[in-house]
Motif scaffolding. Structure first.
Motif, PDB file in Angstrom:
ATOM      1  N   ALA A 193       0.834  -1.208   0.000  1.00  0.00           N
ATOM      2  CA  ALA A 193       0.000   0.000   0.000  1.00  0.00           C
ATOM      3  C   ALA A 193       0.868   1.259   0.000  1.00  0.00           C
ATOM      4  N   LEU A 194       1.985   1.220   0.735  1.00  0.00           N
ATOM      5  CA  LEU A 194       2.896   2.367   0.767  1.00  0.00           C
ATOM      6  C   LEU A 194       3.436   2.672  -0.621  1.00  0.00           C
ATOM      7  N   LYS A 195       3.849   1.605  -1.329  1.00  0.00           N
ATOM      8  CA  LYS A 195       4.422   1.798  -2.674  1.00  0.00           C
ATOM      9  C   LYS A 195       3.344   2.265  -3.649  1.00  0.00           C
ATOM     10  N   ARG A 196       2.117   1.762  -3.424  1.00  0.00           N
ATOM     11  CA  ARG A 196       1.045   2.077  -4.360  1.00  0.00           C
ATOM     12  C   ARG A 196       0.695   3.564  -4.330  1.00  0.00           C
ATOM     13  N   ARG A 197       1.074   4.244  -3.245  1.00  0.00           N
ATOM     14  CA  ARG A 197       0.796   5.684  -3.154  1.00  0.00           C
ATOM     15  C   ARG A 197       1.463   6.458  -4.281  1.00  0.00           C
ATOM     16  N   ASP A 198       2.559   5.909  -4.813  1.00  0.00           N
ATOM     17  CA  ASP A 198       3.311   6.606  -5.865  1.00  0.00           C
ATOM     18  C   ASP A 198       2.730   6.390  -7.254  1.00  0.00           C
ATOM     19  N   ILE A 199       1.693   5.545  -7.334  1.00  0.00           N
ATOM     20  CA  ILE A 199       1.139   5.187  -8.644  1.00  0.00           C
ATOM     21  C   ILE A 199      -0.336   5.558  -8.670  1.00  0.00           C
ATOM     22  N   GLY A 200      -0.691   6.516  -9.535  1.00  0.00           N
ATOM     23  CA  GLY A 200      -2.102   6.897  -9.657  1.00  0.00           C
ATOM     24  C   GLY A 200      -2.776   6.019 -10.689  1.00  0.00           C
ATOM     25  N   MET A 201      -4.043   5.670 -10.427  1.00  0.00           N
ATOM     26  CA  MET A 201      -4.760   4.851 -11.414  1.00  0.00           C
ATOM     27  C   MET A 201      -6.141   5.426 -11.663  1.00  0.00           C
ATOM     28  N   VAL A 202      -6.484   5.529 -12.926  1.00  0.00           N
ATOM     29  CA  VAL A 202      -7.801   6.013 -13.334  1.00  0.00           C
ATOM     30  C   VAL A 202      -8.476   4.889 -14.108  1.00  0.00           C
ATOM     31  N   PHE A 203      -9.644   4.489 -13.624  1.00  0.00           N
ATOM     32  CA  PHE A 203     -10.333   3.318 -14.176  1.00  0.00           C
ATOM     33  C   PHE A 203     -11.343   3.743 -15.238  1.00  0.00           C
ATOM     34  N   GLN A 204     -11.861   2.715 -15.911  1.00  0.00           N
ATOM     35  CA  GLN A 204     -12.886   2.921 -16.930  1.00  0.00           C
ATOM     36  C   GLN A 204     -14.130   3.542 -16.288  1.00  0.00           C
ATOM     37  N   GLU A 228      -9.764  13.050   0.042  1.00  0.00           N
ATOM     38  CA  GLU A 228      -9.859  11.893   0.939  1.00  0.00           C
ATOM     39  C   GLU A 228      -8.544  11.140   1.138  1.00  0.00           C
ATOM     40  N   ALA A 229      -7.894  10.742   0.032  1.00  0.00           N
ATOM     41  CA  ALA A 229      -6.687   9.904   0.175  1.00  0.00           C
ATOM     42  C   ALA A 229      -5.523  10.650   0.848  1.00  0.00           C
ATOM     43  N   PRO A 230      -5.222  11.903   0.458  1.00  0.00           N
ATOM     44  CA  PRO A 230      -4.122  12.592   1.153  1.00  0.00           C
ATOM     45  C   PRO A 230      -4.359  12.708   2.668  1.00  0.00           C
ATOM     46  N   VAL A 231      -5.620  12.931   3.072  1.00  0.00           N
ATOM     47  CA  VAL A 231      -5.924  13.044   4.505  1.00  0.00           C
ATOM     48  C   VAL A 231      -5.820  11.680   5.185  1.00  0.00           C
ATOM     49  N   GLN A 232      -6.466  10.668   4.582  1.00  0.00           N
ATOM     50  CA  GLN A 232      -6.531   9.346   5.234  1.00  0.00           C
ATOM     51  C   GLN A 232      -5.226   8.564   5.118  1.00  0.00           C
ATOM     52  N   VAL A 233      -4.580   8.652   3.946  1.00  0.00           N
ATOM     53  CA  VAL A 233      -3.399   7.807   3.695  1.00  0.00           C
ATOM     54  C   VAL A 233      -2.104   8.522   4.083  1.00  0.00           C
ATOM     55  N   LYS A 234      -2.014   9.812   3.731  1.00  0.00           N
ATOM     56  CA  LYS A 234      -0.772  10.542   3.998  1.00  0.00           C
ATOM     57  C   LYS A 234      -0.819  11.329   5.305  1.00  0.00           C
ATOM     58  N   ALA A 276      -3.922  13.870  -6.665  1.00  0.00           N
ATOM     59  CA  ALA A 276      -3.811  14.441  -5.320  1.00  0.00           C
ATOM     60  C   ALA A 276      -2.743  13.736  -4.483  1.00  0.00           C
ATOM     61  N   MET A 277      -2.414  12.492  -4.846  1.00  0.00           N
ATOM     62  CA  MET A 277      -1.384  11.750  -4.110  1.00  0.00           C
ATOM     63  C   MET A 277       0.016  12.047  -4.657  1.00  0.00           C
ATOM     64  N   GLU A 278       0.084  12.964  -5.623  1.00  0.00           N
ATOM     65  CA  GLU A 278       1.358  13.361  -6.238  1.00  0.00           C
ATOM     66  C   GLU A 278       2.165  12.149  -6.720  1.00  0.00           C
ATOM     67  N   PRO A 279       1.548  11.338  -7.580  1.00  0.00           N
ATOM     68  CA  PRO A 279       2.212  10.115  -8.026  1.00  0.00           C
ATOM     69  C   PRO A 279       3.349  10.395  -9.005  1.00  0.00           C
ATOM     70  N   LYS A 280       4.257   9.425  -9.134  1.00  0.00           N
ATOM     71  CA  LYS A 280       5.314   9.570 -10.137  1.00  0.00           C
ATOM     72  C   LYS A 280       4.926   8.880 -11.439  1.00  0.00           C
TER      73      LYS A 280
END
Length: 255
Positions: free
Chosen positions: A88-99, A115-121, A167-171
């Protein structure tokens, strides 16, 4: 010195029971590259995308993002699976947009993005809100911040989904057919946002049926069929002068 590939797949296989979906995928995506994946339904494109952020585990082979193995750590010549919390920590660096947009229906557009920056970061709501406002402005939806998903068109929901991933500032950003569920007149707005990301140097892997976008914006294109890479190259070369009969047959139906 050659930069570390943002994504490197070496002999990646994926099976679900007896179904062999990916049959040895080898490819590299360079930093800042827009990498397009095309091919018929069921060719393994979406499965490959899901393996990159470990929503699916690879059955064999190696997959790394920015020089680090996805889902595993290597010790000597053995691979050990990472714990869910480490994944989950590594996944923060990867943004995904679904169909499908997968927005939280009970939250407004801005709450979805925060939501994610507050809850995850663990960001403060003030910091997360300021960034969410900037991102909604960037995707052309500053005036829809307080609307709920049910009050937005499909194209607007997809642009909120892109802002949420950013919002998670992915690479790295992964797009799984982001326009295929949209009415044709709404596709352009979403592609414009993706064009802007490409101009800003975001590394993107895009599974798409939008050949015009692949031709204009893509730096590299891979045609997949039946779990293998059939052909790859610069989008313009592959789309205008395909070398393989299977690629020619597919493109004759979609171009």
């Amino acid at each position: 010195m050659t930069p570390t590939p943002m994504v490197k797949a070496e002999g990646v296989h994926k099976s679900f029971g007896a179904a062999h979906i990916l049959k040895g995928i080898d490819l590299e995506v360079a930093p800042r590259e827009v990498f397009c994946l095309i091919g018929p339904s069921g060719s393994g494109k979406s499965t490959f995308l899901r393996c990159i952020n470990h929503l699916e585990k690879v059955s064999a082979g190696r997959l790394s993002v920015d020089g680090e193995l996805v889902g595993y750590r290597q010790k000597g010549d053995k691979l050990y699976e990472l714990k869910d919390s480490e994944v989950a920590l590594k996944r923060r660096d990867i943004g995904m947009v679904f169909q499908r947009f997968n927005l939280f229906p009970h939250m407004t557009a801005i709450e979805n993005v925060m939501e994610a920056p507050v809850q995850v970061k663990g960001e403060t709501r003030a910091v997360a809100r300021a960034r969410a406002e900037r991102l909604l402005d960037r995707v052309g939806l500053a005036d829809k911040a307080n609307n709920y998903p049910s009050q937005l068109s499909g194209g607007q929901q997809q642009r909120v989904a892109i802002a949420r991933a950013l919002a998670m500032e992915p690479k790295l950003m992964l797009f799984d057919e982001p326009t295929s569920a949209l009415d044709p007149e709404l596709v352009g707005d979403v592609l414009d946002v993706m064009r802007g990301l490409a101009e800003d140097g975001m590394t993107m892997i895009v599974v798409t049926h939008e050949m015009g976008f692949a031709r204009e914006v893509g730096d590299a294109l891979v045609f997949m069929d039946d779990g293998v890479v059939v052909e790859s190259g610069h989008p313009r070369d592959v789309l205008t002068n395909p070398q393989h009969d299977r690629t020619k047959s597919f493109l004759s139906k979609v171009l």
